[in-house]
Design a protein around this motif. Structure first.
Motif, PDB file in Angstrom:
ATOM      1  N   ARG A   1      58.006-134.229  13.445  1.00 25.55           N
ATOM      2  CA  ARG A   1      57.415-133.115  12.698  1.00 25.55           C
ATOM      3  C   ARG A   1      56.179-132.610  13.439  1.00 25.55           C
ATOM      4  O   ARG A   1      55.243-133.365  13.665  1.00 25.55           O
ATOM      5  CB  ARG A   1      57.025-133.582  11.295  1.00 25.55           C
ATOM      6  CG  ARG A   1      58.238-133.999  10.475  1.00 25.55           C
ATOM      7  CD  ARG A   1      57.843-134.512   9.138  1.00 25.55           C
ATOM      8  NE  ARG A   1      56.997-133.562   8.430  1.00 25.55           N
ATOM      9  CZ  ARG A   1      56.627-133.682   7.175  1.00 25.55           C
ATOM     10  NH1 ARG A   1      57.035-134.716   6.472  1.00 25.55           N
ATOM     11  NH2 ARG A   1      55.856-132.797   6.604  1.00 25.55           N
TER      12      ARG A   1
ATOM     13  N   ASP B   1      54.134-130.436  12.224  1.00 24.53           N
ATOM     14  CA  ASP B   1      53.073-130.103  11.270  1.00 24.53           C
ATOM     15  C   ASP B   1      52.154-131.293  10.981  1.00 24.53           C
ATOM     16  O   ASP B   1      51.176-131.150  10.259  1.00 24.53           O
ATOM     17  CB  ASP B   1      53.683-129.578   9.967  1.00 24.53           C
ATOM     18  CG  ASP B   1      54.582-130.598   9.278  1.00 24.53           C
ATOM     19  OD1 ASP B   1      55.291-131.343   9.984  1.00 24.53           O
ATOM     20  OD2 ASP B   1      54.587-130.637   8.039  1.00 24.53           O
TER      21      ASP B   1
ATOM     22  N   ILE C   1      52.351-139.639   6.173  1.00 27.55           N
ATOM     23  CA  ILE C   1      53.310-138.536   6.108  1.00 27.55           C
ATOM     24  C   ILE C   1      53.257-137.980   4.693  1.00 27.55           C
ATOM     25  O   ILE C   1      53.680-138.635   3.742  1.00 27.55           O
ATOM     26  CB  ILE C   1      54.750-139.013   6.437  1.00 27.55           C
ATOM     27  CG1 ILE C   1      54.791-139.856   7.713  1.00 27.55           C
ATOM     28  CG2 ILE C   1      55.714-137.840   6.480  1.00 27.55           C
ATOM     29  CD1 ILE C   1      54.388-139.162   8.968  1.00 27.55           C
ATOM     30  N   GLN C   2      52.736-136.786   4.566  1.00 24.98           N
ATOM     31  CA  GLN C   2      52.603-136.133   3.257  1.00 24.98           C
ATOM     32  C   GLN C   2      53.730-135.118   3.098  1.00 24.98           C
ATOM     33  O   GLN C   2      53.968-134.302   3.979  1.00 24.98           O
ATOM     34  CB  GLN C   2      51.245-135.429   3.167  1.00 24.98           C
ATOM     35  CG  GLN C   2      50.874-134.966   1.793  1.00 24.98           C
ATOM     36  CD  GLN C   2      50.405-136.102   0.895  1.00 24.98           C
ATOM     37  OE1 GLN C   2      49.744-137.022   1.332  1.00 24.98           O
ATOM     38  NE2 GLN C   2      50.777-136.028  -0.372  1.00 24.98           N
ATOM     39  N   ASP C   3      54.420-135.180   1.968  1.00 31.79           N
ATOM     40  CA  ASP C   3      55.487-134.225   1.668  1.00 31.79           C
ATOM     41  C   ASP C   3      55.398-133.906   0.180  1.00 31.79           C
ATOM     42  O   ASP C   3      55.932-134.648  -0.652  1.00 31.79           O
ATOM     43  CB  ASP C   3      56.847-134.814   2.032  1.00 31.79           C
ATOM     44  CG  ASP C   3      57.939-133.767   2.048  1.00 31.79           C
ATOM     45  OD1 ASP C   3      57.888-132.822   1.233  1.00 31.79           O
ATOM     46  OD2 ASP C   3      58.858-133.884   2.885  1.00 31.79           O
ATOM     47  N   GLY C   4      54.694-132.829  -0.158  1.00 38.14           N
ATOM     48  CA  GLY C   4      54.468-132.504  -1.567  1.00 38.14           C
ATOM     49  C   GLY C   4      53.584-133.562  -2.199  1.00 38.14           C
ATOM     50  O   GLY C   4      52.525-133.895  -1.668  1.00 38.14           O
TER      51      GLY C   4
ATOM     52  N   TYR D   1      63.287-137.562   3.969  1.00 36.44           N
ATOM     53  CA  TYR D   1      61.898-137.488   4.403  1.00 36.44           C
ATOM     54  C   TYR D   1      61.843-137.874   5.882  1.00 36.44           C
ATOM     55  O   TYR D   1      62.057-139.038   6.223  1.00 36.44           O
ATOM     56  CB  TYR D   1      61.024-138.440   3.572  1.00 36.44           C
ATOM     57  CG  TYR D   1      60.962-138.086   2.118  1.00 36.44           C
ATOM     58  CD1 TYR D   1      60.033-137.164   1.650  1.00 36.44           C
ATOM     59  CD2 TYR D   1      61.836-138.663   1.196  1.00 36.44           C
ATOM     60  CE1 TYR D   1      59.966-136.836   0.301  1.00 36.44           C
ATOM     61  CE2 TYR D   1      61.778-138.346  -0.149  1.00 36.44           C
ATOM     62  CZ  TYR D   1      60.842-137.430  -0.586  1.00 36.44           C
ATOM     63  OH  TYR D   1      60.783-137.098  -1.927  1.00 36.44           O
ATOM     64  N   ARG D   2      61.589-136.901   6.721  1.00 36.42           N
ATOM     65  CA  ARG D   2      61.481-137.166   8.161  1.00 36.42           C
ATOM     66  C   ARG D   2      60.139-137.827   8.434  1.00 36.42           C
ATOM     67  O   ARG D   2      59.096-137.285   8.098  1.00 36.42           O
ATOM     68  CB  ARG D   2      61.618-135.865   8.939  1.00 36.42           C
ATOM     69  CG  ARG D   2      63.034-135.277   8.789  1.00 36.42           C
ATOM     70  CD  ARG D   2      63.222-134.003   9.554  1.00 36.42           C
ATOM     71  NE  ARG D   2      63.023-134.275  10.979  1.00 36.42           N
ATOM     72  CZ  ARG D   2      62.637-133.346  11.839  1.00 36.42           C
ATOM     73  NH1 ARG D   2      62.398-132.114  11.435  1.00 36.42           N
ATOM     74  NH2 ARG D   2      62.488-133.647  13.099  1.00 36.42           N
TER      75      ARG D   2
ATOM     76  N   LYS E   1      66.582-136.287  -1.442  1.00 35.65           N
ATOM     77  CA  LYS E   1      65.913-135.658  -0.308  1.00 35.65           C
ATOM     78  C   LYS E   1      65.841-136.584   0.898  1.00 35.65           C
ATOM     79  O   LYS E   1      65.847-137.800   0.752  1.00 35.65           O
ATOM     80  CB  LYS E   1      64.481-135.269  -0.748  1.00 35.65           C
ATOM     81  CG  LYS E   1      63.718-134.463   0.246  1.00 35.65           C
ATOM     82  CD  LYS E   1      62.399-133.988  -0.360  1.00 35.65           C
ATOM     83  CE  LYS E   1      61.680-133.121   0.653  1.00 35.65           C
ATOM     84  NZ  LYS E   1      60.479-132.516   0.135  1.00 35.65           N
TER      85      LYS E   1
END
Length: 148
Positions: free
Chosen positions: A34, A36, A82-85, A29-30, A27
């Motif tokens: 973002r 959001d 930075i939260q991603d899942g 991860y930006r 994956k």
């Protein structure tokens, strides 16, 4: 010379857009760009030095002498989570503008999980630099990149 970052964390330096991405085999991860995520923990400061000559005599304490102060570097940027899942990155990005030297960026990245990935700097959508950057949980990685 225009140097700034947008509300989405993208840096704009000399009319070029700087994107930051952590890439794993699974994956991307930006880390900025973002909408959001609020990039509102702003960092801005100046480094300065003072030097001077003072004359000290017990009867004239506080009198005489001269001081000079000069700014040696401006710094601006932000820090963020930075939260991603279930993955969280603590990320800090600073643009450093030293007096009489090359502008550079300082990046610091800490993850809550182990990764064997790469840190990419993209300029106007194209990969400008890529660094092998394995991460261990809770251990930070940091790098400086001279803006070219």
């Amino acid at each position: 010379m225009k140097l700034y970052f947008e509300a989405d964390g993208l840096f704009k330096l000399f009319g070029r857009m700087i994107e930051l991405v952590y890439v794993t085999p699974e994956k991307e991860y930006r880390l900025n760009g973002r909408m959001d995520i609020p990039y509102n923990d702003i960092i801005a400061y100046k480094d300065a030095i003072s030097s001077g000559l003072t004359s000290f005599h017990p009867t004239t304490a506080g009198e005489g002498g001269s001081m000079s102060t000069r700014i040696t570097q401006y710094s601006f940027g932000y820090k963020n989570i930075i939260q991603d899942g279930d993955v969280a990155f603590n990320f800090k990005a600073l643009c450093k503008v030293p007096a009489g030297d090359s502008i550079y960026m300082n990046f610091r990245l800490v993850s809550n999980k182990a990764f064997d990935g790469k840190f990419q700097i993209r300029v106007n959508g194209m990969i400008a630099r890529e660094f092998y950057a394995p991460l261990e949980p809770g251990i930070g990685g940091e790098l400086n990149w001279v803006v070219q």
